[in-house]
Structures are given as C-alpha cells and as structure tokens.
Design a protein around this motif. Sequence first.
Motif, PDB file in Angstrom:
ATOM      1  N   LEU A 182       0.532  -1.441   0.036  1.00 54.05           N
ATOM      2  CA  LEU A 182       0.125   0.153  -0.008  1.00 54.05           C
ATOM      3  C   LEU A 182       1.205   1.042  -0.188  1.00 54.05           C
ATOM      4  O   LEU A 182       2.106   1.783   0.989  1.00 54.05           O
ATOM      5  CB  LEU A 182      -0.862  -0.428   1.188  1.00 54.05           C
ATOM      6  CG  LEU A 182      -2.143   1.033   1.100  1.00 54.05           C
ATOM      7  CD1 LEU A 182      -2.488   0.993   0.109  1.00 54.05           C
ATOM      8  CD2 LEU A 182      -2.487   1.376   2.943  1.00 54.05           C
ATOM      9  N   ARG A 183       0.727   2.136  -0.848  1.00 55.09           N
ATOM     10  CA  ARG A 183       1.091   3.785  -0.897  1.00 55.09           C
ATOM     11  C   ARG A 183       0.436   4.696  -0.711  1.00 55.09           C
ATOM     12  O   ARG A 183      -1.420   4.384  -0.280  1.00 55.09           O
ATOM     13  CB  ARG A 183       2.464   3.506  -2.558  1.00 55.09           C
ATOM     14  CG  ARG A 183       2.721   2.836  -2.770  1.00 55.09           C
ATOM     15  CD  ARG A 183       4.078   2.533  -2.232  1.00 55.09           C
ATOM     16  NE  ARG A 183       4.833   1.268  -2.166  1.00 55.09           N
ATOM     17  CZ  ARG A 183       4.706   0.619  -1.352  1.00 55.09           C
ATOM     18  NH1 ARG A 183       3.965   0.064  -0.130  1.00 55.09           N
ATOM     19  NH2 ARG A 183       5.408  -0.670  -1.764  1.00 55.09           N
ATOM     20  N   CYS A 184       0.594   5.913   0.018  1.00 58.50           N
ATOM     21  CA  CYS A 184       0.224   6.847   0.470  1.00 58.50           C
ATOM     22  C   CYS A 184      -0.051   8.020  -0.982  1.00 58.50           C
ATOM     23  O   CYS A 184       1.023   7.976  -1.381  1.00 58.50           O
ATOM     24  CB  CYS A 184       0.181   7.557   1.626  1.00 58.50           C
ATOM     25  SG  CYS A 184      -0.206   6.417   3.583  1.00 58.50           S
ATOM     26  N   ALA A 185      -0.990   8.204  -1.021  1.00 61.43           N
ATOM     27  CA  ALA A 185      -1.200   8.858  -2.500  1.00 61.43           C
ATOM     28  C   ALA A 185      -0.489  10.361  -1.504  1.00 61.43           C
ATOM     29  O   ALA A 185      -0.895  10.690  -0.685  1.00 61.43           O
ATOM     30  CB  ALA A 185      -2.489   9.919  -2.568  1.00 61.43           C
ATOM     31  N   ASP A 186      -0.151  11.151  -2.742  1.00 65.12           N
ATOM     32  CA  ASP A 186       0.020  12.685  -2.229  1.00 65.12           C
ATOM     33  C   ASP A 186      -0.293  13.679  -1.941  1.00 65.12           C
ATOM     34  O   ASP A 186      -1.639  13.616  -2.201  1.00 65.12           O
ATOM     35  CB  ASP A 186       1.341  12.738  -3.319  1.00 65.12           C
ATOM     36  CG  ASP A 186       2.304  12.301  -4.075  1.00 65.12           C
ATOM     37  OD1 ASP A 186       3.173  12.343  -3.135  1.00 65.12           O
ATOM     38  OD2 ASP A 186       2.739  12.835  -4.744  1.00 65.12           O
ATOM     39  N   GLY A 187      -0.566  14.486  -1.281  1.00 67.78           N
ATOM     40  CA  GLY A 187      -1.343  14.971  -0.027  1.00 67.78           C
ATOM     41  C   GLY A 187      -2.635  14.497   0.240  1.00 67.78           C
ATOM     42  O   GLY A 187      -3.687  15.272  -0.007  1.00 67.78           O
ATOM     43  N   LEU A 188      -2.361  12.982   0.901  1.00 75.84           N
ATOM     44  CA  LEU A 188      -3.589  12.990   2.070  1.00 75.84           C
ATOM     45  C   LEU A 188      -2.612  13.553   3.447  1.00 75.84           C
ATOM     46  O   LEU A 188      -1.998  13.629   4.132  1.00 75.84           O
ATOM     47  CB  LEU A 188      -3.110  11.439   2.468  1.00 75.84           C
ATOM     48  CG  LEU A 188      -3.920  10.283   2.586  1.00 75.84           C
ATOM     49  CD1 LEU A 188      -4.931  10.052   2.359  1.00 75.84           C
ATOM     50  CD2 LEU A 188      -3.049   9.355   2.822  1.00 75.84           C
ATOM     51  N   SER A 189      -4.079  14.008   3.240  1.00 80.36           N
ATOM     52  CA  SER A 189      -3.709  15.270   4.780  1.00 80.36           C
ATOM     53  C   SER A 189      -3.515  14.096   5.911  1.00 80.36           C
ATOM     54  O   SER A 189      -3.388  12.933   6.385  1.00 80.36           O
ATOM     55  CB  SER A 189      -5.388  16.389   5.102  1.00 80.36           C
ATOM     56  OG  SER A 189      -6.352  14.493   5.825  1.00 80.36           O
ATOM     57  N   GLU A 190      -3.350  14.703   7.564  1.00 80.41           N
ATOM     58  CA  GLU A 190      -2.811  13.987   8.446  1.00 80.41           C
ATOM     59  C   GLU A 190      -3.865  12.770   9.248  1.00 80.41           C
ATOM     60  O   GLU A 190      -2.911  11.852   9.229  1.00 80.41           O
ATOM     61  CB  GLU A 190      -2.103  14.764   9.418  1.00 80.41           C
ATOM     62  CG  GLU A 190      -0.770  13.982   9.938  1.00 80.41           C
ATOM     63  CD  GLU A 190      -0.701  15.409  11.392  1.00 80.41           C
ATOM     64  OE1 GLU A 190      -1.096  15.490  12.795  1.00 80.41           O
ATOM     65  OE2 GLU A 190      -0.045  16.317  11.538  1.00 80.41           O
ATOM     66  N   GLY A 191      -5.006  13.302   9.073  1.00 80.89           N
ATOM     67  CA  GLY A 191      -5.672  12.650   9.917  1.00 80.89           C
ATOM     68  C   GLY A 191      -6.787  11.663   9.351  1.00 80.89           C
ATOM     69  O   GLY A 191      -7.620  11.273   9.381  1.00 80.89           O
ATOM     70  N   GLU A 192      -6.193  11.827   7.720  1.00 84.10           N
ATOM     71  CA  GLU A 192      -6.982  10.751   6.822  1.00 84.10           C
ATOM     72  C   GLU A 192      -6.603   8.937   6.856  1.00 84.10           C
ATOM     73  O   GLU A 192      -8.080   8.421   7.424  1.00 84.10           O
ATOM     74  CB  GLU A 192      -6.418  11.084   5.483  1.00 84.10           C
ATOM     75  CG  GLU A 192      -7.759  12.115   4.611  1.00 84.10           C
ATOM     76  CD  GLU A 192      -7.375  11.944   3.456  1.00 84.10           C
ATOM     77  OE1 GLU A 192      -8.170  12.102   2.241  1.00 84.10           O
ATOM     78  OE2 GLU A 192      -6.458  13.072   3.077  1.00 84.10           O
ATOM     79  N   PRO A 193      -5.121   8.729   7.114  1.00 89.33           N
ATOM     80  CA  PRO A 193      -4.811   7.426   7.642  1.00 89.33           C
ATOM     81  C   PRO A 193      -5.904   6.820   8.878  1.00 89.33           C
ATOM     82  O   PRO A 193      -6.346   5.686   9.079  1.00 89.33           O
ATOM     83  CB  PRO A 193      -3.086   7.176   7.805  1.00 89.33           C
ATOM     84  CG  PRO A 193      -3.466   8.554   6.580  1.00 89.33           C
ATOM     85  CD  PRO A 193      -4.438   9.407   7.059  1.00 89.33           C
ATOM     86  N   ARG A 194      -6.067   7.587  10.216  1.00 89.63           N
ATOM     87  CA  ARG A 194      -5.991   7.702  11.787  1.00 89.63           C
ATOM     88  C   ARG A 194      -8.117   7.191  11.468  1.00 89.63           C
ATOM     89  O   ARG A 194      -8.174   6.146  12.016  1.00 89.63           O
ATOM     90  CB  ARG A 194      -5.969   8.579  12.428  1.00 89.63           C
ATOM     91  CG  ARG A 194      -6.835   7.302  13.760  1.00 89.63           C
ATOM     92  CD  ARG A 194      -6.237   8.598  14.761  1.00 89.63           C
ATOM     93  NE  ARG A 194      -6.427   8.349  16.093  1.00 89.63           N
ATOM     94  CZ  ARG A 194      -5.381   7.520  17.071  1.00 89.63           C
ATOM     95  NH1 ARG A 194      -4.192   7.202  16.101  1.00 89.63           N
ATOM     96  NH2 ARG A 194      -6.093   7.037  18.135  1.00 89.63           N
TER      97      ARG A 194
END
Length: 108
Positions: A49-61
């Motif tokens: 899994l890779r995180c997209a650029d621009g993913l906000s800090e709270g999105e993964p949680r």
Amino acid sequence: MRVLAEAPFRLWMAVSGTLGATTGRQLRQRLHDQVEDGHREFFLDLQELRCADGLSEGEPRALFPKDPAARFHLIGAPDHIRESVTGDPRFTLYADPESAWCQWVKGT
C-alpha cells in the motif's frame, strides 16, 4: 483488498494499491462493515500500500473503526499510517508478516 485468512472474530487481509480519497473510503467502509459483522481483530498486510501525495494527516487514522474492542495488527504500514496511529494501544506494528503470523497463531 483481499481476505487471506479468517478465524472467529479475526481477519487477515492484504491491502495494495494507492491510498487516496476513493480507495480510503472503500477501505474504511470495508473495515467498518467487518466490525459490524462481529470481527474484532484485524491483521492488515499493508506492504504493497502506498499513500497518495496530499493525503491529510488525519485521513489514515479515520480509516479504522473507533470501536474500543477492535484491534489492528499493521504489517509493513507506510510511514504516514504508522505515524497516525502511534501511541494508540489498539494498534500493533510489525515490520514483516512472519512476526505477525506468530501472533495470529497464538490467537487460535
């Protein structure tokens, strides 16, 4: 997202691709649905899994249900996800599947 193993109240899933707005909603919904179905322990292989650029800090949680009984074993999680769950006792981080598998086997 693929279910690789299932036991009473537990799932081992592999998640791959790029985590962005659309895929994040799908993953979040799937995890929430599984909690509603009675699963409480999740082994999530995130090595691909890779995180997209621009993913906000709270999105993964926000991906993970807030159910206090739910436990998440994250395998090879990207930095962005690891940083967002640091300090939360519901999460256990693993560098590789072997160490997580040892924990899975203990739970059976």
